[in-house]
Motif scaffolding. Structure first.
Motif, PDB file in Angstrom:
ATOM      1  N   ARG A  45      13.129 -22.778  25.971  1.00  0.00           N
ATOM      2  CA  ARG A  45      13.264 -23.034  27.407  1.00  0.00           C
ATOM      3  C   ARG A  45      12.327 -22.148  28.209  1.00  0.00           C
ATOM      4  NH1 ARG A  45      18.893 -23.390  26.325  1.00  0.00           N
ATOM      5  NH2 ARG A  45      19.159 -21.226  26.996  1.00  0.00           N
ATOM      6  N   ASN A  46      12.240 -20.880  27.829  1.00  0.00           N
ATOM      7  CA  ASN A  46      11.346 -19.966  28.528  1.00  0.00           C
ATOM      8  C   ASN A  46       9.887 -20.392  28.366  1.00  0.00           C
ATOM      9  OD1 ASN A  46      13.504 -18.412  29.353  1.00  0.00           O
ATOM     10  ND2 ASN A  46      13.317 -16.928  27.691  1.00  0.00           N
ATOM     11  N   GLN A  47       9.549 -20.806  27.144  1.00  0.00           N
ATOM     12  CA  GLN A  47       8.181 -21.264  26.908  1.00  0.00           C
ATOM     13  C   GLN A  47       7.872 -22.510  27.723  1.00  0.00           C
ATOM     14  OE1 GLN A  47       8.149 -21.753  22.639  1.00  0.00           O
ATOM     15  NE2 GLN A  47       7.417 -19.656  22.262  1.00  0.00           N
ATOM     16  N   TYR A  48       8.846 -23.437  27.766  1.00  0.00           N
ATOM     17  CA  TYR A  48       8.652 -24.663  28.546  1.00  0.00           C
ATOM     18  C   TYR A  48       8.488 -24.330  30.024  1.00  0.00           C
ATOM     19  CZ  TYR A  48       9.638 -29.170  30.700  1.00  0.00           C
ATOM     20  OH  TYR A  48       9.564 -30.297  31.463  1.00  0.00           O
ATOM     21  N   TYR A  49       9.313 -23.388  30.519  1.00  0.00           N
ATOM     22  CA  TYR A  49       9.228 -22.999  31.921  1.00  0.00           C
ATOM     23  C   TYR A  49       7.874 -22.370  32.225  1.00  0.00           C
ATOM     24  CZ  TYR A  49      10.272 -20.449  36.224  1.00  0.00           C
ATOM     25  OH  TYR A  49      10.228 -19.949  37.494  1.00  0.00           O
ATOM     26  N   GLU A  50       7.435 -21.477  31.337  1.00  0.00           N
ATOM     27  CA  GLU A  50       6.142 -20.821  31.538  1.00  0.00           C
ATOM     28  C   GLU A  50       4.995 -21.821  31.472  1.00  0.00           C
ATOM     29  OE1 GLU A  50       6.125 -17.886  28.522  1.00  0.00           O
ATOM     30  OE2 GLU A  50       7.566 -16.571  29.526  1.00  0.00           O
ATOM     31  N   GLU A  51       5.079 -22.781  30.529  1.00  0.00           N
ATOM     32  CA  GLU A  51       4.044 -23.806  30.429  1.00  0.00           C
ATOM     33  C   GLU A  51       4.019 -24.674  31.680  1.00  0.00           C
ATOM     34  OE1 GLU A  51       4.991 -25.835  26.870  1.00  0.00           O
ATOM     35  OE2 GLU A  51       4.294 -24.239  25.536  1.00  0.00           O
ATOM     36  N   VAL A  78       1.261 -39.636  20.635  1.00  0.00           N
ATOM     37  CA  VAL A  78      -0.042 -39.010  20.838  1.00  0.00           C
ATOM     38  C   VAL A  78       0.131 -37.645  21.498  1.00  0.00           C
ATOM     39  CG1 VAL A  78      -2.213 -39.169  22.115  1.00  0.00           C
ATOM     40  CG2 VAL A  78      -1.302 -41.181  20.937  1.00  0.00           C
ATOM     41  N   GLN A  79       0.999 -37.569  22.493  1.00  0.00           N
ATOM     42  CA  GLN A  79       1.211 -36.299  23.200  1.00  0.00           C
ATOM     43  C   GLN A  79       1.777 -35.233  22.271  1.00  0.00           C
ATOM     44  OE1 GLN A  79       2.321 -36.279  27.389  1.00  0.00           O
ATOM     45  NE2 GLN A  79       4.136 -35.094  26.852  1.00  0.00           N
ATOM     46  N   ASN A  80       2.697 -35.613  21.400  1.00  0.00           N
ATOM     47  CA  ASN A  80       3.274 -34.655  20.455  1.00  0.00           C
ATOM     48  C   ASN A  80       2.207 -34.080  19.526  1.00  0.00           C
ATOM     49  OD1 ASN A  80       5.846 -34.932  21.481  1.00  0.00           O
ATOM     50  ND2 ASN A  80       6.437 -36.530  20.020  1.00  0.00           N
ATOM     51  N   VAL A  81       1.344 -34.956  19.007  1.00  0.00           N
ATOM     52  CA  VAL A  81       0.263 -34.490  18.130  1.00  0.00           C
ATOM     53  C   VAL A  81      -0.686 -33.588  18.912  1.00  0.00           C
ATOM     54  CG1 VAL A  81      -1.722 -35.207  16.752  1.00  0.00           C
ATOM     55  CG2 VAL A  81       0.417 -36.487  16.612  1.00  0.00           C
ATOM     56  N   SER A 120      -1.285 -25.843  20.060  1.00  0.00           N
ATOM     57  CA  SER A 120      -0.514 -24.607  19.914  1.00  0.00           C
ATOM     58  C   SER A 120      -1.257 -23.579  19.058  1.00  0.00           C
ATOM     59  CB  SER A 120       0.862 -24.905  19.303  1.00  0.00           C
ATOM     60  OG  SER A 120       0.721 -25.413  17.982  1.00  0.00           O
ATOM     61  N   GLU A 121      -2.249 -24.030  18.302  1.00  0.00           N
ATOM     62  CA  GLU A 121      -3.040 -23.119  17.473  1.00  0.00           C
ATOM     63  C   GLU A 121      -4.087 -22.366  18.287  1.00  0.00           C
ATOM     64  OE1 GLU A 121      -4.782 -25.241  14.248  1.00  0.00           O
ATOM     65  OE2 GLU A 121      -2.964 -26.404  13.807  1.00  0.00           O
ATOM     66  N   TYR A 122      -4.356 -22.840  19.508  1.00  0.00           N
ATOM     67  CA  TYR A 122      -5.390 -22.222  20.330  1.00  0.00           C
ATOM     68  C   TYR A 122      -4.737 -21.389  21.433  1.00  0.00           C
ATOM     69  CZ  TYR A 122      -8.443 -25.685  18.110  1.00  0.00           C
ATOM     70  OH  TYR A 122      -9.131 -26.453  17.198  1.00  0.00           O
ATOM     71  N   GLN A 169     -13.193 -33.065  17.867  1.00  0.00           N
ATOM     72  CA  GLN A 169     -13.101 -33.901  16.669  1.00  0.00           C
ATOM     73  C   GLN A 169     -11.739 -33.748  15.991  1.00  0.00           C
ATOM     74  OE1 GLN A 169     -16.599 -32.538  14.565  1.00  0.00           O
ATOM     75  NE2 GLN A 169     -17.815 -34.298  15.241  1.00  0.00           N
ATOM     76  N   ARG A 170     -11.211 -32.510  15.948  1.00  0.00           N
ATOM     77  CA  ARG A 170      -9.875 -32.298  15.377  1.00  0.00           C
ATOM     78  C   ARG A 170      -8.825 -33.075  16.159  1.00  0.00           C
ATOM     79  NH1 ARG A 170      -7.533 -26.665  14.416  1.00  0.00           N
ATOM     80  NH2 ARG A 170      -6.008 -27.994  13.364  1.00  0.00           N
ATOM     81  N   LEU A 171      -8.934 -33.043  17.479  1.00  0.00           N
ATOM     82  CA  LEU A 171      -7.992 -33.793  18.317  1.00  0.00           C
ATOM     83  C   LEU A 171      -8.076 -35.289  18.009  1.00  0.00           C
ATOM     84  CD1 LEU A 171      -8.485 -32.065  21.797  1.00  0.00           C
ATOM     85  CD2 LEU A 171      -6.467 -31.926  20.343  1.00  0.00           C
ATOM     86  N   TYR A 172      -9.293 -35.796  18.019  1.00  0.00           N
ATOM     87  CA  TYR A 172      -9.506 -37.232  17.791  1.00  0.00           C
ATOM     88  C   TYR A 172      -8.980 -37.652  16.419  1.00  0.00           C
ATOM     89  CZ  TYR A 172     -11.874 -41.683  17.135  1.00  0.00           C
ATOM     90  OH  TYR A 172     -12.139 -43.003  16.880  1.00  0.00           O
ATOM     91  N   GLU A 173      -9.366 -36.917  15.369  1.00  0.00           N
ATOM     92  CA  GLU A 173      -8.996 -37.288  13.997  1.00  0.00           C
ATOM     93  C   GLU A 173      -7.493 -37.126  13.752  1.00  0.00           C
ATOM     94  OE1 GLU A 173     -11.493 -34.805  11.670  1.00  0.00           O
ATOM     95  OE2 GLU A 173     -13.344 -35.904  12.171  1.00  0.00           O
ATOM     96  N   SER A 174      -6.888 -36.075  14.288  1.00  0.00           N
ATOM     97  CA  SER A 174      -5.446 -35.863  14.087  1.00  0.00           C
ATOM     98  C   SER A 174      -4.634 -36.947  14.768  1.00  0.00           C
ATOM     99  CB  SER A 174      -5.044 -34.481  14.616  1.00  0.00           C
ATOM    100  OG  SER A 174      -5.686 -33.456  13.900  1.00  0.00           O
TER     101      SER A 174
END
Length: 511
Positions: A135-141, A199-202, A208-210, A241-246
């Motif tokens: 919840r805190n992460q969601y609020y901060e995001e 698509v949004q979940n992926v 989250s890695e960046y 490319q990672r975004l597109y391919e994933s």
């Protein structure tokens, strides 16, 4: 319901453990049993149990070795050791591996149950803690996303904005270059919501890695990523490319990605976004090049120069060169009518906000009411209506700029509207107070301001309503009374006509 895995090489002990406790009564279930460490590791991978009860001495692999290997893959599992061996070395190694309970065989049901309930309580507390963190992460995001959205709209963050930027977790925007990734789902107008969510979940999982990235959803099937740091173009291309391919691999959907030019400050985000979105619309979707960088090629540069004559337009308006302005508006019309409505709204807001700041139709150093402008633009639900609104506002600004000084009587009428908009202000009563005829006041008012008496009063009241609706302690009917409308139904109708949504819907959008 917490899942339990039982591991023991003796069949009768496995059976006894399965039957000695009424698992379901304590929100527990035996998800599986294993007779050795290798089988246990396979079941741990398949079942993801919450608790593992394991013997120590088993063929081929000890329970402690099995736990050591499992903990590397599943660190959140709780382990309970059952053994006939009470040597200190076993207990010491078990503690080192994170085993919280070490029980000697034969174990009494009540003893094992007590340990299991302690583990269940721990898991429940851990789950609550994780939910709180999420919840805190969601609020901060959400705060970070809202901050970037305001920058994209061209709203200046205000005094000491660098410190505020760092406080909301966007300190990386103050260092190095900034880039925008405009991600558009192919065929988004015809794809259902489930595909968009997939698509949004992926997208969010990969991002989250960046560290120096913030993503916001612009509209159905469209996202904007703001990235920072000193990444070279090869690194940006690799990320795209990672975004597109994933996305293609996990959702079977295709996206198109346009990467903006580099910016040096968060205050450039509005310009970067505007240029990137316009270029995406201009170039269209490409199957051969799903990932493209916004570069100033001759064709693109010509397009950008055509779409950005704002400086010239401002000079024409300041100089009263109405013919030049009309010629430019006529040239704009065919392309404007082909734009997507959401993009055209943002374009209008960008241009009118900048033009108003430079034209200065009111008192010097008074910034235009951007919230009211934003809402009025949002209330135009057809591209033709939005174009007419834009043209009318341009002509109104020219008129305001070059009128020969405000007439004394009109200044008095305007002052009364600004101060007494909550009262019953009528053209006839104001004309009577100014000792002129209503017809003359009506004509003079339109000549001086470019709008009718009633239209200006409506704009003043609606702008006040926007400010008052931000106060959550005020009811809608109270806001209605405070801006001069005794019938709340009439107020709601006028507000919706002006802004395209009801006062309650506007207030809900603020949350």
């Amino acid at each position: 319901m917490y899942k339990v895995l039982i591991v023991d090489d003796e069949h009768f002990i496995r059976e006894r453990l399965v039957t000695m406790i009424p698992w379901g009564e304590y929100d527990l279930e035996v998800a599986g049993v294993a007779e050795d460490g290798a089988s246990a590791l396979e079941l741990i991978e398949q079942l993801s149990p919450d608790i593992v009860i394991s013997d120590i001495r088993m063929p081929d692999m000890t329970g402690l070795d099995m736990i050591a290997r499992a903990a590397a893959r599943k660190p959140d599992i709780r382990y309970i050791i059952l053994s006939a061996y009470g040597e200190f070395d076993y207990a010491r190694r078990a503690l080192q591996l994170g085993v919280t309970d070490y029980l000697l065989k034969p174990t009494r049901p009540e003893e094992l149950l007590q340990v299991l309930l302690k583990q269940a309580d721990y898991l429940a507390q851990l789950q609550v803690q994780k939910q709180r963190v999420r919840r805190n992460q969601y609020y901060e995001e959400s705060i970070r996303s809202q901050y970037i959205q305001e920058l994209i709209l061209g709203n200046h963050p205000g005094y000491e904005w660098q410190e505020e930027c760092a406080n909301v977790g966007l300190e990386w925007m103050l260092k190095g270059e900034l880039r925008l990734f405009l991600v558009t789902l192919e065929g988004h107008a015809t794809i259902d919501k489930s595909a968009q969510f997939a698509v949004q979940n992926v997208l969010y999982e990969l991002l989250s890695e960046y560290e120096a990235v913030c993503a916001i959803r612009l509209s159905f099937g469209k996202w904007l990523l703001t990235t920072g740091g000193s990444a070279v173009e090869e690194e940006l291309l690799s990320m795209a490319q990672r975004l597109y391919e994933s996305i293609e691999r996990f959702t079977k959907q295709k996206v198109h990605i346009m990467v903006s030019e580099a910016g040096q400050s968060p205050l450039e985000l509005s310009r970067l976004f505007w240029e990137t979105e316009k270029m995406m619309e201009y170039m269209g979707e490409s199957q051969e090049e799903p990932i493209r960088f916004l570069r100033p090629s001759s064709r693109e540069l010509a397009y950008l120069q055509w779409t950005k004559p704002m400086a010239e337009l401002i000079e024409w308006m300041k100089g009263g060169e109405t013919e030049q302005v009309v010629r430019w508006l006529n040239h704009l019309t065919p392309s404007f009518l082909e734009w997507e409505l959401g993009a055209a709204r943002r374009w209008c807001f960008e241009w009118l906000t900048t033009i108003r700041e430079h034209i200065q139709t009111g008192e010097e150093n008074v910034l235009p009411d951007t919230e009211n402008l934003k809402m009025r633009i949002a209330g135009q639900n057809k591209i033709k209506d939005l174009l007419q609104f834009f043209i009318h506002d341009i002509h109104h600004l020219i008129h305001q700029r070059h009128r020969k000084g405000s007439h004394r009587l009109i200044r008095l009428a305007l002052e009364r509207m600004e101060i007494q908009y909550d009262r019953d202000i009528q053209l006839t009563t104001v004309a009577e107070e100014l000792s002129i005829s209503p017809v003359y006041l009506s004509e003079l008012f339109k000549q001086q301001t470019g709008v009718t008496f009633r239209a200006h009063l409506l704009q003043v009241r609606m702008a006040a309503a926007l400010r008052l609706l931000k106060d959550p302690t005020l009811k809608v009917y109270e806001v209605s009374y405070k801006v001069g409308y005794n019938k709340v139904e009439h107020f709601v109708k006028l507000f919706k006509k002006e802004y395209g949504m009801t006062p309650s819907e506007y207030r809900g959008a603020l949350v």
